[in-house]
Design a protein around this motif. Structure first.
Motif, PDB file in Angstrom:
ATOM      1  N   ARG A   1       0.827  -1.215   0.000  1.00 26.21           N
ATOM      2  CA  ARG A   1       0.000   0.000   0.000  1.00 26.21           C
ATOM      3  C   ARG A   1       0.863   1.267   0.000  1.00 26.21           C
ATOM      4  N   MET A   2       1.969   1.253   0.718  1.00 27.46           N
ATOM      5  CA  MET A   2       2.854   2.419   0.737  1.00 27.46           C
ATOM      6  C   MET A   2       3.473   2.643  -0.643  1.00 27.46           C
TER       7      MET A   2
ATOM      8  N   ASN B   1       1.267   6.830  -6.770  1.00 27.99           N
ATOM      9  CA  ASN B   1       0.153   7.737  -7.045  1.00 27.99           C
ATOM     10  C   ASN B   1       0.541   9.191  -6.827  1.00 27.99           C
ATOM     11  N   VAL B   2       1.320   9.439  -5.783  1.00 31.03           N
ATOM     12  CA  VAL B   2       1.786  10.802  -5.501  1.00 31.03           C
ATOM     13  C   VAL B   2       2.700  11.266  -6.644  1.00 31.03           C
TER      14      VAL B   2
ATOM     15  N   LYS C   1      -1.725  11.772  -8.444  1.00 29.26           N
ATOM     16  CA  LYS C   1      -3.065  11.215  -8.147  1.00 29.26           C
ATOM     17  C   LYS C   1      -3.317  11.111  -6.659  1.00 29.26           C
ATOM     18  N   ASP C   2      -2.769  11.957  -5.893  1.00 25.74           N
ATOM     19  CA  ASP C   2      -2.939  11.887  -4.442  1.00 25.74           C
ATOM     20  C   ASP C   2      -4.357  11.946  -4.139  1.00 25.74           C
TER      21      ASP C   2
END
Length: 163
Positions: A150-151, A157-158, A162-163
């Motif tokens: 997940r991290m 994403n960041v 896409k945060d």
């Protein structure tokens, strides 16, 4: 010619220590050194009690009474097996069981710290404490995989905005 071969064969004789070999063959497992089934059950009981008091990890251990009994039983089976005793625990359950729990290295280290403290309290020898902690290290990846995945997804994403 024969004496030359003998010298080559016997050259390593000094390195072989019969006493050390015999000691290694009769060495007790960590399971036995910690008191067998009773010792492991005691370790898990004390560890669980301390985990409930530790702000770093208590949220993972605050469950209803039936669930707590099941968790303690599985932990005892797991630790018994990994420390060299008999085990009814399937190690293939570790990763899926912990995947959704979001256990990080910080949390894993906290439980190892508690286990270390409990082992010292119950009088385990320093070498046995160190051996037990070393034996538990390889399961870190199975316990923390969900958090790690997940991290990494969040990091990607960041990076993509896409945060």
């Amino acid at each position: 010619l024969l004496e030359t071969a003998r010298r080559d064969v016997l050259i390593n004789r000094k390195r072989h220590d019969v006493k050390k070999t015999q000691e290694a063959a009769s060495a007790k497992s960590v399971y036995e050194k910690l008191g067998g089934e009773i010792g492991i059950t005691n370790l898990v009981e004390n560890m669980y009690t301390k985990a409930l008091e530790d702000a770093r990890i208590k949220s993972f251990f605050e469950k209803n009474k039936a669930k707590v009994t099941t968790i303690k039983k599985k932990m005892s089976q797991f630790m018994g097996g990994i420390f060299g005793g008999p085990s009814a625990y399937d190690n293939n359950d570790l990763r899926p069981m912990h995947y959704g729990m979001n256990v990080s290295d910080f949390h894993f280290d906290a439980i190892l710290d508690i286990i270390r403290g409990v082992l010292k309290e119950i009088g385990a020898k320093p070498k046995d404490v160190a051996d037990a902690l070393m034996i538990l290290q390889p399961v870190r990846a199975d316990i923390t995989t969900g958090y790690t995945v997940r991290m990494e997804m969040a990091r990607k994403n960041v990076e993509k905005g896409k945060d």
